[in-house]
Design a protein around this motif. Structure first.
Motif, PDB file in Angstrom:
ATOM      1  N   GLY A  59       0.812  -1.212   0.000  1.00  0.00           N
ATOM      2  CA  GLY A  59       0.000   0.000   0.000  1.00  0.00           C
ATOM      3  C   GLY A  59       0.844   1.260   0.000  1.00  0.00           C
ATOM      4  N   ILE A  60       1.930   1.253   0.785  1.00  0.00           N
ATOM      5  CA  ILE A  60       2.829   2.411   0.809  1.00  0.00           C
ATOM      6  C   ILE A  60       3.489   2.612  -0.556  1.00  0.00           C
ATOM      7  N   ALA A  61       3.923   1.494  -1.184  1.00  0.00           N
ATOM      8  CA  ALA A  61       4.559   1.590  -2.502  1.00  0.00           C
ATOM      9  C   ALA A  61       3.588   2.128  -3.545  1.00  0.00           C
ATOM     10  N   LEU A  62       2.346   1.634  -3.539  1.00  0.00           N
ATOM     11  CA  LEU A  62       1.356   2.107  -4.508  1.00  0.00           C
ATOM     12  C   LEU A  62       0.998   3.569  -4.259  1.00  0.00           C
ATOM     13  N   GLU A  63       0.951   3.953  -3.006  1.00  0.00           N
ATOM     14  CA  GLU A  63       0.662   5.358  -2.697  1.00  0.00           C
ATOM     15  C   GLU A  63       1.758   6.271  -3.238  1.00  0.00           C
ATOM     16  N   ARG A  64       3.008   5.845  -3.095  1.00  0.00           N
ATOM     17  CA  ARG A  64       4.122   6.661  -3.607  1.00  0.00           C
ATOM     18  C   ARG A  64       4.094   6.721  -5.129  1.00  0.00           C
ATOM     19  N   MET A  65       3.862   5.573  -5.781  1.00  0.00           N
ATOM     20  CA  MET A  65       3.812   5.571  -7.239  1.00  0.00           C
ATOM     21  C   MET A  65       2.618   6.375  -7.749  1.00  0.00           C
ATOM     22  N   GLY A  66       1.492   6.276  -7.055  1.00  0.00           N
ATOM     23  CA  GLY A  66       0.324   7.057  -7.449  1.00  0.00           C
ATOM     24  C   GLY A  66       0.579   8.545  -7.366  1.00  0.00           C
ATOM     25  N   ALA A  67       1.295   8.981  -6.315  1.00  0.00           N
ATOM     26  CA  ALA A  67       1.633  10.398  -6.185  1.00  0.00           C
ATOM     27  C   ALA A  67       2.575  10.839  -7.301  1.00  0.00           C
ATOM     28  N   ASP A  68       3.518   9.969  -7.671  1.00  0.00           N
ATOM     29  CA  ASP A  68       4.422  10.279  -8.786  1.00  0.00           C
ATOM     30  C   ASP A  68       3.647  10.456 -10.087  1.00  0.00           C
TER      31      ASP A  68
END
Length: 235
Positions: A59-68
Motif C-alpha cells: 500500500g505504501i509503494a502504490l501510494e508513492r507511485m500514485g503520487a508520482d
C-alpha cells in the motif's frame, strides 16, 4: 504454650509422595496440551501477521507511485515536438515530473517506474534523472540514463500498468499520444497464482494537455486532439 504449638503441628498434614507425583503428572499434561495448541496456532498467526505487513508495504509503494504519476507534467522532449515525453507500457512507465526530494532543487526529473532484475528475481524499481531537452532521431533509452534506484515492490508480487483517456477505455500502452493519459491503473499480482491483490489502485493524472491550451491564443485545436486519440487507438 510450647506444648499446644507442638500438638497443633502434629495434627497438620502435608502432601504425600503419591499426591506430589500425581500433581506433577497433571501439570505436565497441562503444559503439553498448551504447547500443542500453541504449535498449531502460532504458524497461522505468523502467516496472518506477515500478510498484514506485506499489504501495508504494498500500500505504501502504490501510494508513492500514485503520487508520482499524478504529478506527471506535460513536457515535450524538445522545442520541435508538441507531444509530451511519456512512454507507457504494461511493465513500465516513463514520464516527467517536478523534482522532489530533500536535496532536489527547482527543475524537472525524468522518472521511470518499472521492473528490473535483482538477484535473479523481478522487483519494481523507481529510477530518475534530471530532465534535459532530447535530440530527435534517438530513442529515449539512448539519451536518458536513469539512476538513484529505489526498490518499491519485491517478489512474489509483480506490477503492471494500464492507461485510459477521458473515454475511460483501458489500453496496455500509451506511446506517442498528443496528451497524457487521464488515469493509470496499477495492478499488483501474485506471481505464483496470478491472483490480483485488492490493494491495486488507479492513479489520476492531474495534467493531460500543455499549458498553452489554457491560453486564449494557444495553438491547441480539437483537430490535433482528435488526431492524437486516433494515433493512440492504433498503438
Amino acid at each position: 504454650m510450647t506444648q499446644a504449638r507442638t500438638d497443633r503441628r502434629a495434627h497438620e498434614r502435608g502432601f504425600t509422595l503419591i499426591e506430589t507425583i500425581v500433581a506433577l503428572v497433571l501439570m505436565g499434561l497441562l503444559l503439553s496440551a498448551l504447547a500443542s495448541i500453541t504449535a498449531q496456532w502460532l504458524p497461522s498467526w505468523n502467516r496472518g501477521l506477515d500478510r498484514i505487513q506485506r499489504s501495508e508495504l504494498i500500500g505504501i509503494a502504490l501510494e508513492r507511485m500514485g503520487a508520482d504519476l499524478a504529478a506527471a507534467e506535460f513536457v515535450a522532449p524538445n522545442r520541435d515536438t508538441r507531444r509530451p515525453l511519456f512512454d507507457g507500457s504494461e511493465l513500465s512507465v516513463t514520464f516527467v515530473r517536478t523534482s522532489v526530494g530533500p536535496n532536489a532543487g527547482p527543475g524537472l526529473d525524468v522518472v521511470r517506474l518499472g521492473e528490473s532484475r535483482d538477484r535473479g528475481e523481478f522487483v519494481t524499481v523507481r529510477t530518475q534523472t534530471r530532465f534535459t531537452p532530447l535530440a530527435d532521431g534517438l530513442s529515449l533509452t539512448e539519451q536518458v540514463h536513469l539512476g538513484s534506484p529505489v526498490v518499491l515492490l519485491r517478489a512474489p508480487y509483480r506490477l503492471s500498468f494500464a492507461y485510459a483517456g477521458p473515454d475511460r477505455i483501458w489500453k496496455g500502452a500509451w506511446k506517442g499520444a498528443d496528451k497524457l493519459p487521464a488515469m493509470i491503473r496499477l495492478t499488483v499480482r501474485d506471481a505464483a497464482s496470478q491472483r490480483v491483490l485488492s490493494v491495486s489502485t488507479i492513479a489520476p493524472v492531474h495534467v493531460q494537455i500543455p499549458g498553452d491550451c489554457t491560453k486564449p491564443d494557444g495553438n491547441c485545436s480539437d483537430k490535433r486532439n482528435s488526431e492524437g486519440a486516433t494515433d493512440q487507438g492504433k498503438t
